[in-house]
Design a protein around this motif. Sequence first.
Motif, short mmCIF file in Angstrom:
data_model
loop_
_atom_site.label_atom_id
_atom_site.label_comp_id
_atom_site.label_asym_id
_atom_site.label_seq_id
_atom_site.Cartn_x
_atom_site.Cartn_y
_atom_site.Cartn_z
N VAL A 25 1.06 -1.15 0.07
CA VAL A 25 0.06 0.12 -0.42
C VAL A 25 0.56 1.59 0.23
O VAL A 25 0.87 2.34 -0.22
N GLN A 26 1.88 1.26 0.82
CA GLN A 26 3.03 2.56 0.97
C GLN A 26 3.31 2.38 -1.02
O GLN A 26 4.17 3.60 -1.23
N GLN A 27 3.93 1.67 -1.31
CA GLN A 27 4.37 2.02 -2.68
C GLN A 27 3.23 2.77 -3.92
O GLN A 27 3.45 3.70 -4.36
N ALA A 28 2.32 1.70 -2.92
CA ALA A 28 1.26 2.17 -4.03
C ALA A 28 0.45 3.87 -4.58
O ALA A 28 0.37 4.69 -5.08
N MET A 29 0.64 4.26 -2.96
CA MET A 29 0.31 5.13 -2.79
C MET A 29 1.67 5.93 -3.33
O MET A 29 1.68 7.45 -4.09
N LYS A 30 2.71 5.96 -2.62
CA LYS A 30 4.25 6.41 -3.61
C LYS A 30 3.87 6.60 -5.19
O LYS A 30 3.82 7.60 -5.37
N ALA A 31 3.47 5.73 -5.72
CA ALA A 31 3.31 5.65 -7.31
C ALA A 31 2.82 6.65 -7.80
O ALA A 31 2.17 7.54 -9.50
N ALA A 32 1.09 7.02 -7.49
CA ALA A 32 -0.04 7.80 -6.86
C ALA A 32 0.66 8.98 -6.93
O ALA A 32 -0.32 9.94 -7.13
N LYS A 33 1.48 9.16 -6.15
CA LYS A 33 2.24 10.33 -5.22
C LYS A 33 0.95 10.97 -4.34
O LYS A 33 0.68 11.99 -4.29
N SER A 453 -10.37 7.18 1.08
CA SER A 453 -9.19 8.11 0.51
C SER A 453 -10.43 9.67 0.28
O SER A 453 -10.53 10.12 -0.25
N HIS A 454 -9.53 10.82 1.40
CA HIS A 454 -10.65 11.92 1.54
C HIS A 454 -9.74 13.50 1.01
O HIS A 454 -8.69 13.32 2.69
N HIS A 455 -9.12 14.02 0.40
CA HIS A 455 -8.54 14.74 -0.09
C HIS A 455 -8.45 14.99 -1.34
O HIS A 455 -8.68 14.35 -2.20
N LYS A 456 -7.68 16.11 -1.88
CA LYS A 456 -7.54 16.70 -2.95
C LYS A 456 -7.21 15.35 -4.06
O LYS A 456 -7.05 15.93 -5.28
N LEU A 457 -6.38 15.00 -4.15
CA LEU A 457 -6.08 14.16 -4.50
C LEU A 457 -6.16 12.56 -5.12
O LEU A 457 -5.32 11.60 -5.09
N SER A 458 -7.33 12.65 -4.22
CA SER A 458 -7.70 10.97 -4.41
C SER A 458 -8.96 10.69 -5.26
O SER A 458 -8.69 8.92 -5.80
N GLU A 459 -8.76 11.47 -7.00
CA GLU A 459 -8.86 10.68 -8.25
C GLU A 459 -8.04 9.51 -8.60
O GLU A 459 -7.58 8.60 -8.73
N ARG A 460 -6.69 10.10 -7.35
CA ARG A 460 -5.04 8.93 -7.31
C ARG A 460 -5.40 8.02 -7.01
O ARG A 460 -4.59 6.22 -7.09
N ALA A 467 -4.91 -2.12 -3.71
CA ALA A 467 -3.62 -2.47 -3.15
C ALA A 467 -4.12 -3.18 -1.84
O ALA A 467 -3.46 -4.52 -1.50
N LEU A 468 -4.79 -2.38 -1.27
CA LEU A 468 -4.37 -3.10 0.73
C LEU A 468 -5.47 -4.25 0.55
O LEU A 468 -5.62 -4.86 0.97
#
Length: 476
Positions: A25-33, A453-460, A467-468
Motif C-alpha cells: 500500500v505504501q508503494q501504491a501511495m508513492k506511485a500515485a503521489k 481517501s478523502h483528499h484533493k488528490l483522491s482521484e489517484r 492494493a490494500l
Amino acid sequence: MRSWIALCLLPLTVLAAEGELPAEVQQAMKAAKLPADGLAVYVMPVQGGAPLYQYREQVAVNPASTMKLVTTFAGLELLGPTYSWRTELYGQGRQEGERWVGDLYLRGYGDPKLTQESLWLLVRQLRLRGIREISGELRLDRRYFPPQQEDDGQFDGAADRPYNVVPDPLLVNFKTLRVRLYGSADGVRLLPEPALPRLQLVNKLRVGGGDCTTWRNKLKVDSKTAANGETQMTFSGEFPASCQDATYSVALGNHADFIAASVRDTWRELGGRWSKLDAQLSLGSVPDGAVPAEATLLASQGSPVLREVIHDINKFSNNLMARQLFLTLGVESGQAGDPLQAARERIQQWLRSKSLQFGELVMENGSGLSRIERISTQHMAQLLRAVWQSPYMPELISSLPIAGVDGTIRKRFAEDSVATSAHMKTGTLQDVRALSGFVRARSGQWWIVVAVSHHKLSERAAPVLDALVSEVYENH
C-alpha cells in the motif's frame, strides 16, 4: 438539528497516532503521489479482536456512497427484510358502467422502486374493474413526507443526471425520462417515455454505420428549457442503422408532471380515456390533494420487499433509493417534524442499542451524496462487524458488489485472484474514493476492510485501495 450542522463544520484533524500500512500500500501511495494524509484505513477479522491494520482510523472522513451501508443495515434491522411500500389509487365518486364519475387520487408512501411496470400493474386494476373512461381529474397525495426543499442540480449543478433526482413520496421511474431510439435504413425514430408536457424532441439524427455498442459516441443532445418550463431536446449526429433499440436517459421536469404523464400514458396503453387529465397536463395543473375520507380504494400496488431494494441500492449505488429509504426510517419512527432529522436520531439510537457510539457520525441524507457526511474508518469497520453478527448478515452481504463480477466493482479485480472473493461497497465523490466491505482471503479467513481517501488528490487513490484489498487477500 443545529448540533449536527455544527459538527460537520469542524476541521478534519488526526485524532490518533498514525499506524503502519503494508509495504504494498505504501508503494501504491508513492506511485500515485498520494500524500500520507490522503488515506484512512481499518482492517480487522470478522470475529473481532485486534486490527490487522489501522491508519488514521479515528479521522472523521467523508465516506461517499459507503454511507449507504449504514442506511441499508439500519433499514434491515429497524424495518425488517420484508418491509414493503404501498402506492394506492382512490376514487371519489361512483362507477356507472364503464365510466368512473368523479376524481381519482394517487397516494404514495415513498416507494423507491415504483417503475413504469409497477405503475402499469396498479392502473390495470382499474381496467379489471371494468372502468374504461374517467370523467374527473387526477389529484396527487404526497403527504407521506414533505417535499424536499432542493432542486435536482443543488449538489453539483448537474440537474439532468438521474443520480441527483430529489426524493418524492410519489417517485415514478426515478423521474428519469427514457428516450427510445429506433434505427433503420429509413431513418431514426425518437419515442419519449413518458410523453412529458411542454417537451419537444427535435430529431436531426443521421443514419450511420457501425454496431450498436458505440452508439453514444456519435450522439449529441442539446437541451434548452425556457422560463415557462418548455424544454426542447435536440438530437443530432449519427445513429447506427443496425441499432434497432437504444435508450437515452435524462432527469427532466418536475415530479407532478412526471407522475401524471406516466399515469396518462399507461391508461392510454390499456385502452382507457381520460380527457380531463389530458387537459390538466397541457395546462400544467395537476395539483396535490389529500385523499378524502369518503373516497374508495380502487387499486393498490406493493413494492419489492426491502431485501430486494437494498440489493439495488448497494450493487448499483442508487442514491435516490437510499434517500427514499432514509426518509422512510424517519417517517416510520413516528416522530413528528422533519423526517430527515428523525432518521438521523433514530439511527443514532439504534447504534447505541448495539453499544456503538459513533460521536463523529454525520448523516445528511443517508446516501453519501453529500459534502458533509462523516464517519471514521474504525467505526465503519465496527458497523460491518455488527453486520456479521446480525441475523440479517446474509441479506446485507448479498447486496454488496462482488469483485470482478457485478455492481460497481465488476471491472475491478476482474483479472486478479481477488475476483469473487471480495464483497465491497464503493464510494466516489470529488475528493473522495472509498471501499468498505468483506474480503475472504486465500487462507479462508474473512476480513473487514475499510479504506477511504478523502483528499484533493483522491482521484489517484483507486489503485491504493485495490492494493490494500489484494494484500489482505494474498497474505492473511
